[in-house]
Design an enzyme around this catalytic site. Structure first.
Site, PDB file in Angstrom:
ATOM      1  N   LEU A 132       0.826  -1.209   0.000  1.00  0.00           N
ATOM      2  CA  LEU A 132       0.000   0.000   0.000  1.00  0.00           C
ATOM      3  C   LEU A 132       0.860   1.260   0.000  1.00  0.00           C
ATOM      4  CD1 LEU A 132      -2.558  -1.157   2.715  1.00  0.00           C
ATOM      5  CD2 LEU A 132      -3.066  -0.840   0.274  1.00  0.00           C
ATOM      6  N   SER A 133       0.285   2.348  -0.439  1.00  0.00           N
ATOM      7  CA  SER A 133       0.963   3.636  -0.349  1.00  0.00           C
ATOM      8  C   SER A 133       1.249   3.945   1.117  1.00  0.00           C
ATOM      9  CB  SER A 133       0.067   4.734  -0.937  1.00  0.00           C
ATOM     10  OG  SER A 133       0.674   6.006  -0.813  1.00  0.00           O
ATOM     11  N   SER A 153       3.588   2.234   2.854  1.00  0.00           N
ATOM     12  CA  SER A 153       4.057   1.021   3.528  1.00  0.00           C
ATOM     13  C   SER A 153       5.585   0.952   3.643  1.00  0.00           C
ATOM     14  CB  SER A 153       3.543  -0.223   2.795  1.00  0.00           C
ATOM     15  OG  SER A 153       4.012  -0.255   1.458  1.00  0.00           O
ATOM     16  N   SER A 182       9.528   2.806  -0.917  1.00  0.00           N
ATOM     17  CA  SER A 182      10.580   3.704  -1.401  1.00  0.00           C
ATOM     18  C   SER A 182      11.621   3.989  -0.324  1.00  0.00           C
ATOM     19  CB  SER A 182       9.963   5.022  -1.887  1.00  0.00           C
ATOM     20  OG  SER A 182       9.060   4.797  -2.959  1.00  0.00           O
ATOM     21  N   SER A 199       1.581  -1.561  -7.387  1.00  0.00           N
ATOM     22  CA  SER A 199       1.237  -2.738  -8.227  1.00  0.00           C
ATOM     23  C   SER A 199       0.157  -3.585  -7.550  1.00  0.00           C
ATOM     24  CB  SER A 199       2.479  -3.567  -8.541  1.00  0.00           C
ATOM     25  OG  SER A 199       3.341  -3.756  -7.457  1.00  0.00           O
TER      26      SER A 199
END
Length: 285
Positions: free
Chosen positions: A137-138, A140, A143, A211
Protein backbone atom coordinates in the site's frame (compact mmCIF):
# COMPACT_ATOMS: atom_id res chain seq x y z
CA UNK A 1 19.55 -9.93 -50.23
CA UNK A 2 17.28 -7.23 -51.61
CA UNK A 3 17.17 -4.17 -49.38
CA UNK A 4 13.79 -2.51 -48.84
CA UNK A 5 13.22 0.77 -50.60
CA UNK A 6 13.32 3.95 -48.50
CA UNK A 7 10.00 4.97 -47.05
CA UNK A 8 9.94 8.08 -49.28
CA UNK A 9 9.65 5.78 -52.34
CA UNK A 10 6.40 4.27 -51.12
CA UNK A 11 3.26 5.80 -52.68
CA UNK A 12 1.68 8.37 -50.40
CA UNK A 13 -1.66 6.54 -50.45
CA UNK A 14 -0.04 3.62 -48.61
CA UNK A 15 0.50 5.77 -45.50
CA UNK A 16 -2.62 7.91 -45.57
CA UNK A 17 -4.40 8.30 -42.26
CA UNK A 18 -8.03 7.03 -42.25
CA UNK A 19 -10.70 9.30 -40.84
CA UNK A 20 -11.88 7.99 -37.48
CA UNK A 21 -14.34 9.07 -34.83
CA UNK A 22 -13.55 10.72 -31.51
CA UNK A 23 -10.22 10.12 -29.81
CA UNK A 24 -9.25 7.35 -32.26
CA UNK A 25 -7.85 10.04 -34.60
CA UNK A 26 -5.05 11.03 -32.21
CA UNK A 27 -4.43 7.41 -31.21
CA UNK A 28 -3.97 6.30 -34.81
CA UNK A 29 -1.71 9.24 -35.60
CA UNK A 30 0.54 8.43 -32.65
CA UNK A 31 0.68 4.74 -33.56
CA UNK A 32 1.54 5.47 -37.19
CA UNK A 33 4.30 7.88 -36.11
CA UNK A 34 5.75 5.27 -33.76
CA UNK A 35 5.66 2.56 -36.41
CA UNK A 36 7.27 4.91 -38.92
CA UNK A 37 10.20 5.37 -36.53
CA UNK A 38 10.44 1.59 -36.14
CA UNK A 39 10.49 1.12 -39.91
CA UNK A 40 13.21 3.73 -40.30
CA UNK A 41 15.26 2.06 -37.57
CA UNK A 42 14.90 -1.36 -39.19
CA UNK A 43 15.87 0.06 -42.58
CA UNK A 44 18.97 1.72 -41.08
CA UNK A 45 20.05 -1.52 -39.42
CA UNK A 46 19.54 -3.48 -42.59
CA UNK A 47 21.56 -0.97 -44.65
CA UNK A 48 24.48 -1.40 -42.25
CA UNK A 49 24.86 -5.07 -43.18
CA UNK A 50 23.71 -6.50 -39.83
CA UNK A 51 20.70 -6.35 -37.61
CA UNK A 52 17.16 -6.65 -38.95
CA UNK A 53 16.46 -8.92 -41.91
CA UNK A 54 14.16 -8.33 -44.87
CA UNK A 55 11.74 -10.79 -43.25
CA UNK A 56 11.51 -8.68 -40.10
CA UNK A 57 11.08 -5.49 -42.09
CA UNK A 58 8.33 -6.97 -44.24
CA UNK A 59 6.50 -8.41 -41.25
CA UNK A 60 6.45 -5.03 -39.50
CA UNK A 61 5.34 -3.32 -42.71
CA UNK A 62 2.41 -5.74 -43.01
CA UNK A 63 1.57 -5.27 -39.34
CA UNK A 64 1.32 -1.51 -39.92
CA UNK A 65 -1.20 -2.10 -42.68
CA UNK A 66 -3.32 -4.36 -40.49
CA UNK A 67 -3.14 -1.82 -37.68
CA UNK A 68 -4.51 0.99 -39.82
CA UNK A 69 -7.22 -1.21 -41.30
CA UNK A 70 -8.39 -2.43 -37.89
CA UNK A 71 -8.56 1.07 -36.46
CA UNK A 72 -10.37 2.40 -39.54
CA UNK A 73 -13.07 -0.25 -39.09
CA UNK A 74 -13.33 0.05 -35.29
CA UNK A 75 -16.66 1.40 -34.09
CA UNK A 76 -16.69 3.93 -31.25
CA UNK A 77 -17.49 2.52 -27.81
CA UNK A 78 -20.23 3.89 -25.59
CA UNK A 79 -20.05 7.67 -25.53
CA UNK A 80 -17.69 7.76 -28.50
CA UNK A 81 -14.62 7.03 -26.36
CA UNK A 82 -11.78 4.77 -27.45
CA UNK A 83 -11.03 1.94 -24.98
CA UNK A 84 -7.23 2.10 -24.88
CA UNK A 85 -7.01 -0.67 -22.28
CA UNK A 86 -8.87 -3.13 -24.50
CA UNK A 87 -6.82 -2.03 -27.48
CA UNK A 88 -3.52 -2.61 -25.62
CA UNK A 89 -4.61 -6.10 -24.61
CA UNK A 90 -5.65 -6.90 -28.17
CA UNK A 91 -2.39 -5.70 -29.68
CA UNK A 92 -0.21 -7.47 -27.10
CA UNK A 93 -2.04 -10.72 -27.80
CA UNK A 94 -1.70 -10.32 -31.58
CA UNK A 95 1.84 -8.95 -31.87
CA UNK A 96 4.00 -11.48 -33.71
CA UNK A 97 7.64 -12.06 -32.70
CA UNK A 98 8.91 -10.61 -35.99
CA UNK A 99 11.91 -8.63 -34.77
CA UNK A 100 15.33 -10.18 -35.35
CA UNK A 101 18.15 -8.39 -33.56
CA UNK A 102 21.05 -9.84 -35.53
CA UNK A 103 21.91 -12.29 -38.33
CA UNK A 104 22.67 -15.08 -35.83
CA UNK A 105 19.09 -15.14 -34.50
CA UNK A 106 15.78 -16.17 -36.02
CA UNK A 107 12.24 -14.81 -35.72
CA UNK A 108 10.30 -16.14 -32.76
CA UNK A 109 13.39 -17.64 -31.13
CA UNK A 110 15.81 -16.51 -28.43
CA UNK A 111 17.82 -13.41 -29.32
CA UNK A 112 20.57 -14.18 -26.80
CA UNK A 113 23.05 -14.83 -29.61
CA UNK A 114 22.93 -11.08 -30.31
CA UNK A 115 24.11 -10.12 -26.82
CA UNK A 116 27.07 -10.58 -24.56
CA UNK A 117 26.26 -13.72 -22.52
CA UNK A 118 24.98 -12.87 -19.04
CA UNK A 119 27.51 -15.15 -17.38
CA UNK A 120 30.46 -13.35 -19.00
CA UNK A 121 28.95 -9.95 -18.19
CA UNK A 122 28.33 -10.87 -14.55
CA UNK A 123 31.87 -12.19 -14.20
CA UNK A 124 33.35 -9.02 -15.68
CA UNK A 125 31.38 -6.59 -13.50
CA UNK A 126 31.60 -8.79 -10.41
CA UNK A 127 27.87 -8.84 -9.67
CA UNK A 128 24.73 -10.59 -10.85
CA UNK A 129 21.47 -9.00 -11.85
CA UNK A 130 18.36 -9.45 -9.73
CA UNK A 131 14.96 -7.77 -9.44
CA UNK A 132 13.44 -7.08 -6.03
CA UNK A 133 9.79 -6.26 -6.70
CA UNK A 134 8.53 -4.36 -3.66
CA UNK A 135 4.75 -4.16 -3.51
CA UNK A 136 2.44 -2.76 -0.85
CA UNK A 137 0.00 0.00 0.00
CA UNK A 138 0.96 3.64 -0.35
CA UNK A 139 2.88 4.56 2.79
CA UNK A 140 4.06 1.02 3.53
CA UNK A 141 7.73 1.98 3.24
CA UNK A 142 8.60 0.69 -0.23
CA UNK A 143 10.58 3.70 -1.40
CA UNK A 144 12.09 4.46 2.02
CA UNK A 145 13.49 0.97 2.49
CA UNK A 146 14.59 0.70 -1.14
CA UNK A 147 16.54 3.98 -0.88
CA UNK A 148 18.28 2.79 2.28
CA UNK A 149 19.15 -0.52 0.60
CA UNK A 150 20.38 1.25 -2.53
CA UNK A 151 22.59 3.58 -0.51
CA UNK A 152 24.16 0.70 1.42
CA UNK A 153 24.77 -1.42 -1.67
CA UNK A 154 26.28 1.43 -3.67
CA UNK A 155 28.30 3.31 -1.05
CA UNK A 156 29.35 0.44 1.20
CA UNK A 157 29.71 -2.42 -1.26
CA UNK A 158 30.27 -0.64 -4.57
CA UNK A 159 27.38 -2.34 -6.34
CA UNK A 160 25.45 -1.02 -9.34
CA UNK A 161 21.83 -0.48 -8.33
CA UNK A 162 18.83 1.11 -10.05
CA UNK A 163 15.55 1.94 -8.35
CA UNK A 164 12.40 2.05 -10.47
CA UNK A 165 9.90 3.92 -8.33
CA UNK A 166 6.24 4.44 -9.09
CA UNK A 167 6.66 8.21 -8.87
CA UNK A 168 9.82 8.63 -10.91
CA UNK A 169 8.64 6.41 -13.78
CA UNK A 170 5.46 8.49 -14.02
CA UNK A 171 7.54 11.57 -14.88
CA UNK A 172 8.72 9.95 -18.10
CA UNK A 173 8.09 6.33 -19.11
CA UNK A 174 4.56 6.23 -17.67
CA UNK A 175 3.75 9.90 -18.07
CA UNK A 176 0.79 9.08 -20.33
CA UNK A 177 -0.85 6.71 -17.85
CA UNK A 178 -3.53 7.41 -15.28
CA UNK A 179 -4.85 5.23 -12.45
CA UNK A 180 -7.54 3.17 -14.15
CA UNK A 181 -7.16 -0.61 -13.78
CA UNK A 182 -5.99 -0.84 -17.40
CA UNK A 183 -3.41 1.93 -16.91
CA UNK A 184 -2.15 0.36 -13.69
CA UNK A 185 -1.67 -2.95 -15.50
CA UNK A 186 0.19 -1.19 -18.31
CA UNK A 187 2.40 0.61 -15.79
CA UNK A 188 3.40 -2.71 -14.22
CA UNK A 189 3.98 -4.27 -17.64
CA UNK A 190 6.28 -1.45 -18.78
CA UNK A 191 8.25 -1.37 -15.55
CA UNK A 192 8.50 -5.17 -15.63
CA UNK A 193 10.06 -5.05 -19.09
CA UNK A 194 12.45 -2.30 -18.02
CA UNK A 195 13.43 -4.29 -14.95
CA UNK A 196 14.25 -7.26 -17.18
CA UNK A 197 16.64 -5.09 -19.21
CA UNK A 198 18.43 -3.76 -16.13
CA UNK A 199 18.50 -7.20 -14.50
CA UNK A 200 19.90 -8.83 -17.63
CA UNK A 201 22.62 -6.18 -17.70
CA UNK A 202 23.79 -7.21 -14.23
CA UNK A 203 22.10 -4.38 -12.34
CA UNK A 204 20.49 -4.91 -8.93
CA UNK A 205 17.02 -3.57 -9.74
CA UNK A 206 14.69 -2.32 -7.01
CA UNK A 207 11.09 -1.91 -8.19
CA UNK A 208 8.88 0.05 -5.79
CA UNK A 209 5.33 0.09 -7.12
CA UNK A 210 2.01 -0.31 -5.34
CA UNK A 211 1.24 -2.74 -8.23
CA UNK A 212 -2.11 -3.68 -6.65
CA UNK A 213 -3.15 -6.50 -8.97
CA UNK A 214 -1.77 -9.98 -8.44
CA UNK A 215 -2.10 -11.01 -12.09
CA UNK A 216 0.00 -8.07 -13.30
CA UNK A 217 2.76 -8.84 -10.79
CA UNK A 218 2.68 -12.51 -11.78
CA UNK A 219 3.02 -11.49 -15.42
CA UNK A 220 6.14 -9.43 -14.56
CA UNK A 221 7.55 -12.47 -12.76
CA UNK A 222 6.83 -14.67 -15.77
CA UNK A 223 8.70 -12.31 -18.11
CA UNK A 224 11.75 -12.62 -15.84
CA UNK A 225 11.46 -16.39 -15.70
CA UNK A 226 11.22 -16.62 -19.49
CA UNK A 227 14.60 -14.88 -19.69
CA UNK A 228 16.12 -16.85 -16.79
CA UNK A 229 16.38 -13.73 -14.64
CA UNK A 230 16.21 -13.75 -10.84
CA UNK A 231 13.00 -12.23 -9.44
CA UNK A 232 11.99 -11.85 -5.80
CA UNK A 233 8.63 -10.46 -4.72
CA UNK A 234 8.87 -8.42 -1.52
CA UNK A 235 5.57 -7.78 0.28
CA UNK A 236 5.59 -4.63 2.42
CA UNK A 237 3.17 -6.09 4.91
CA UNK A 238 1.68 -3.05 6.63
CA UNK A 239 -2.05 -2.89 7.52
CA UNK A 240 -4.28 -0.13 6.22
CA UNK A 241 -4.75 1.52 9.62
CA UNK A 242 -0.98 1.91 10.00
CA UNK A 243 -0.41 3.51 6.58
CA UNK A 244 -3.31 5.88 7.29
CA UNK A 245 -1.51 7.04 10.44
CA UNK A 246 1.75 7.56 8.58
CA UNK A 247 0.20 9.25 5.54
CA UNK A 248 3.58 10.72 4.36
CA UNK A 249 2.07 12.40 1.28
CA UNK A 250 -1.24 13.44 2.85
CA UNK A 251 -3.17 11.24 0.43
CA UNK A 252 -5.20 9.35 3.00
CA UNK A 253 -6.31 12.65 4.50
CA UNK A 254 -7.53 13.72 1.07
CA UNK A 255 -9.45 10.46 0.74
CA UNK A 256 -11.08 11.07 4.14
CA UNK A 257 -11.98 14.62 3.07
CA UNK A 258 -13.54 13.36 -0.15
CA UNK A 259 -10.97 15.08 -2.33
CA UNK A 260 -9.83 11.72 -3.75
CA UNK A 261 -12.72 9.44 -4.68
CA UNK A 262 -10.81 6.29 -5.62
CA UNK A 263 -7.68 5.16 -3.80
CA UNK A 264 -5.97 1.79 -3.53
CA UNK A 265 -7.06 -0.12 -0.44
CA UNK A 266 -9.64 2.51 0.50
CA UNK A 267 -12.42 2.08 -2.04
CA UNK A 268 -14.30 -0.84 -3.55
CA UNK A 269 -13.19 -0.01 -7.09
CA UNK A 270 -9.49 0.08 -6.14
CA UNK A 271 -8.60 -3.08 -4.19
CA UNK A 272 -5.10 -4.16 -3.18
CA UNK A 273 -4.46 -7.85 -3.78
CA UNK A 274 -1.73 -8.93 -1.37
CA UNK A 275 0.82 -11.51 -2.56
CA UNK A 276 -0.04 -15.10 -1.68
CA UNK A 277 3.49 -16.48 -1.63
CA UNK A 278 6.07 -13.67 -1.67
CA UNK A 279 9.73 -14.60 -1.36
CA UNK A 280 10.06 -11.92 1.31
CA UNK A 281 7.27 -10.93 3.74
CA UNK A 282 8.37 -7.68 5.40
CA UNK A 283 6.13 -6.31 8.14
CA UNK A 284 7.21 -2.87 9.37
CA UNK A 285 5.69 -0.44 11.82
Amino acid sequence: TVKPAPETDVPATTYSTPTLRGTEDSTLTALIAENSRLRADLAAKNTGGGGASDEAFSALFEENGRLRAELAQKQPSTGGEFDIGAYRAERLAATPPNIIECAEATAGASQEACHLPKERRFEAIQQKGITLWMTGLSGSGKSTIARALEEALVLKYGKVVQQLDGDNVRTGLNRDLGFTPADRDESVRRVGELACLFNGGGVITLVTLVSPYRAARDAARQRHEEQHLKFLEVFMNVPIDEVQKRDPKGLYAKVAAGEIKSFTGMSADAPYEAPLHPEVDLPNR
